[in-house]
Scaffold this motif. Sequence first.
Motif, PDB file in Angstrom:
ATOM      1  N   MET A 221       7.357  28.131 123.386  1.00  0.00           N
ATOM      2  CA  MET A 221       8.828  28.250 123.095  1.00  0.00           C
ATOM      3  C   MET A 221       9.137  27.593 121.732  1.00  0.00           C
ATOM      4  SD  MET A 221      11.897  28.971 124.056  1.00  0.00           S
ATOM      5  CE  MET A 221      11.454  29.730 125.454  1.00  0.00           C
ATOM      6  N   ARG A 222       8.314  26.357 121.224  1.00  0.00           N
ATOM      7  CA  ARG A 222       8.681  25.915 120.152  1.00  0.00           C
ATOM      8  C   ARG A 222       8.357  27.024 118.995  1.00  0.00           C
ATOM      9  NH1 ARG A 222       5.022  20.719 118.579  1.00  0.00           N
ATOM     10  NH2 ARG A 222       3.538  22.280 118.736  1.00  0.00           N
ATOM     11  N   ASP A 223       7.160  27.803 119.232  1.00  0.00           N
ATOM     12  CA  ASP A 223       6.928  28.736 118.103  1.00  0.00           C
ATOM     13  C   ASP A 223       8.191  29.775 117.974  1.00  0.00           C
ATOM     14  OD1 ASP A 223       4.478  27.628 117.729  1.00  0.00           O
ATOM     15  OD2 ASP A 223       3.438  28.893 119.086  1.00  0.00           O
ATOM     16  N   ARG A 224       8.654  30.106 119.067  1.00  0.00           N
ATOM     17  CA  ARG A 224       9.585  31.161 119.185  1.00  0.00           C
ATOM     18  C   ARG A 224      11.086  30.204 118.436  1.00  0.00           C
ATOM     19  NH1 ARG A 224      11.807  33.710 124.759  1.00  0.00           N
ATOM     20  NH2 ARG A 224      13.187  34.455 122.892  1.00  0.00           N
ATOM     21  N   MET A 307      18.154  29.184 122.410  1.00  0.00           N
ATOM     22  CA  MET A 307      18.449  27.678 122.920  1.00  0.00           C
ATOM     23  C   MET A 307      18.559  27.716 124.351  1.00  0.00           C
ATOM     24  SD  MET A 307      21.048  26.049 120.109  1.00  0.00           S
ATOM     25  CE  MET A 307      22.359  27.424 120.206  1.00  0.00           C
ATOM     26  N   GLU A 308      19.310  28.817 125.036  1.00  0.00           N
ATOM     27  CA  GLU A 308      19.186  28.793 126.614  1.00  0.00           C
ATOM     28  C   GLU A 308      17.758  28.841 127.317  1.00  0.00           C
ATOM     29  OE1 GLU A 308      21.695  32.029 127.380  1.00  0.00           O
ATOM     30  OE2 GLU A 308      23.515  31.089 126.755  1.00  0.00           O
ATOM     31  N   GLU A 309      16.932  29.634 126.604  1.00  0.00           N
ATOM     32  CA  GLU A 309      15.633  29.667 127.111  1.00  0.00           C
ATOM     33  C   GLU A 309      14.758  28.550 126.912  1.00  0.00           C
ATOM     34  OE1 GLU A 309      13.671  33.120 125.546  1.00  0.00           O
ATOM     35  OE2 GLU A 309      15.111  34.633 126.383  1.00  0.00           O
ATOM     36  N   ALA A 310      15.030  27.781 125.833  1.00  0.00           N
ATOM     37  CA  ALA A 310      14.332  26.611 125.501  1.00  0.00           C
ATOM     38  C   ALA A 310      14.744  25.380 126.735  1.00  0.00           C
ATOM     39  CB  ALA A 310      14.786  26.049 124.168  1.00  0.00           C
ATOM     40  N   GLU A 313      13.261  26.278 129.792  1.00  0.00           N
ATOM     41  CA  GLU A 313      11.795  26.192 129.993  1.00  0.00           C
ATOM     42  C   GLU A 313      11.790  24.647 129.904  1.00  0.00           C
ATOM     43  OE1 GLU A 313       8.432  27.727 130.270  1.00  0.00           O
ATOM     44  OE2 GLU A 313      10.211  28.718 129.510  1.00  0.00           O
ATOM     45  N   MET A 314      12.444  23.715 129.454  1.00  0.00           N
ATOM     46  CA  MET A 314      12.251  22.336 129.413  1.00  0.00           C
ATOM     47  C   MET A 314      12.676  21.775 130.780  1.00  0.00           C
ATOM     48  SD  MET A 314      13.373  20.632 125.680  1.00  0.00           S
ATOM     49  CE  MET A 314      14.992  21.611 125.568  1.00  0.00           C
ATOM     50  N   ALA A 315      13.654  22.568 131.316  1.00  0.00           N
ATOM     51  CA  ALA A 315      14.062  21.948 132.832  1.00  0.00           C
ATOM     52  C   ALA A 315      12.880  22.383 133.662  1.00  0.00           C
ATOM     53  CB  ALA A 315      15.587  22.530 133.206  1.00  0.00           C
ATOM     54  N   ASN A 316      12.478  23.733 133.473  1.00  0.00           N
ATOM     55  CA  ASN A 316      11.627  24.062 134.536  1.00  0.00           C
ATOM     56  C   ASN A 316      10.266  23.231 134.411  1.00  0.00           C
ATOM     57  OD1 ASN A 316      13.194  26.180 135.310  1.00  0.00           O
ATOM     58  ND2 ASN A 316      12.203  27.537 134.199  1.00  0.00           N
TER      59      ASN A 316
END
Length: 475
Positions: A221-224, A307-310, A313-316
Amino acid sequence: MELVKSTQGFRPNTRPDIILPTLTATPTRDKKGDNPQTHCLLPLPPKPSTTSCMGRDRFRLRSPRTPALRPAMPMHSAITPQQWAWANAANYKRSDNNHRSADILRKDTSRLICSKDDFTNKTQNESNKWISERIDDLSFWSSEGKHESEKLLKDTDMLKKVKIRLDHAISETEGPLQVARECLGQRQKRMGADRVRDEVEIELMQEVTVIKACQEQLQTMRDRVNKQLESNRIVQLILEKDLNDKHVAFEIDTRCHKMTNCNSTLQSYNNLSNLDMCFSVPQSWAKFSEDNIVRSQTERVNTKKVMEEAEREMANTTTNMWNQFYIVNRAFNNRIAETTEARNCLQYHMAKTLQEIFQTEHTIADLERTINNKKIPLQVAKNRLEERTKRPNMELCKDPPHNMLLREVQHIQGTMSTLSQRLAEAEDMQQQLAATKSLLEQELFVKAHSLFIDQERCMGLRRTFPSHPRLVGYA
C-alpha cells in the motif's frame, strides 16, 4: 539692318493638314473602383457643328479646301483656322475630362478614406473586443486551474499524511514481530516433557505469519501511495506551468488591450510571417486546459480511493494483529492455567509422597524393632530345648512341653521371616517413594521453569504490544 524678332502671326512650320496629338492623363478607375489609373487620350475629330467656349457665334466648320498648287513661296502659317479651332476644342474637351476625372477621383478618394478609416476603427474595435474576450477566457481558465491546483495540493497533503501513517504503522509492526519471535525463542528453553508443541507455540508461529503478511500488505500500500504521489506531482507541475503560462498571456493581452493609437512606444513590424507563429487554435487551447483539469480531477479521485484503501488496509491489519494477539494471550493463559494445575497436582502428590516416606520409615523402624524383639524369645525357646536335651534316659521324653517349644521356635522363626520379608518390601517401597519424590521434585522444577517462561518472560514481553492508534499510524 537690325533684325527685330516678332511673334505676331507666328505659325509652326508644319503641314497644314496634320494636327499633332497632345497626350493628357485622364484618371480612370480599376475594376474595383478604388485605385485611379491614368490613360493617354488622343483628341477626337470635331463634329460638323460645335460651339466656341469663348462666347462666339455658332458656326459650322467647313471641310478644308485642298490648297491649289502654287509656286513655292514663304509660308507664314502651318495650320488652318479650322485646325486651330479643332486643337483648341480638343484641349478644352481634354481639360473638361480631366476636371471631371479629378473631381470623381477626389470624391472617391474621400469616400475611400472614410470607409477605410471606418473599417480600420471597426477592425481595431473588433480586435479589442476579441482581446477582451480572450482576457475573460484566460481569467476563467486560470481561476479553474488555480482552484483545481489548490484542491489537488490539498489532497496531496492528505495523502502525504497517510504515507507518514503507513510508515509509522510498518515500523510499529516490528515490535510485535520481535516479541513473537522472542517468545518462541524463550519457549525453546523449556525442559523435559514441557517441550511440547502446544497451542501456544502454534499460535505464536501463526502470529509471526500474520504480522509478516500485514507488513507486506502495508508495504504494498505504501508503494501505491508513493506512485500516486508521483502522479499527483506530475499533474501539479503541469497545472502550475499552465497557470504560469496563462498568467504571462494574461499580462501580455492586458497590455495589448491597453494599447491605443496614441502610444509613444509603438514599433514597426513589417514581417508578418514572424508575427503569425501560433502553436494552437482556440479549440485545442481550451481542450488543453480542460484536459489538464480533467486529469487533475481523475488523479484526485484516484487519490481518494488510495487513501480509503490505505485506511481500510491499516484497519484490517490492525484488527488481524490484535485478534491474533488475543488468541495467543488466551492460549498463554490456558497453558499457564494447565501448567499451574499440573504443578499443584505435583505438589499435592509430593506432599503425599513425603508423608508416605515418613510413614514407611516408621514402618521400617517398627519392623526392625519387632524383629529384634523376636530374637530374645527365640533364643529363650532354643535355650529351653537345648537344656531339655540334657535330660537323662527315659526323662528325655517328647512331651508336650517339648512339642510346644518346637512350635514356639517355628512360630517365632516364621514370624521373623515374615517380618524380614515385610521389612524388605518396606525398604523397597521407601526407595520407590524416594525415586518418586525425586521425580516429582524434578517435575515441579520443570513446571516452575515453564511457568516462569510463559508467565513472567513471555507475558511480560507481550505487555508492550502497541495500541490500536499506533498500529494505524498515529503517534
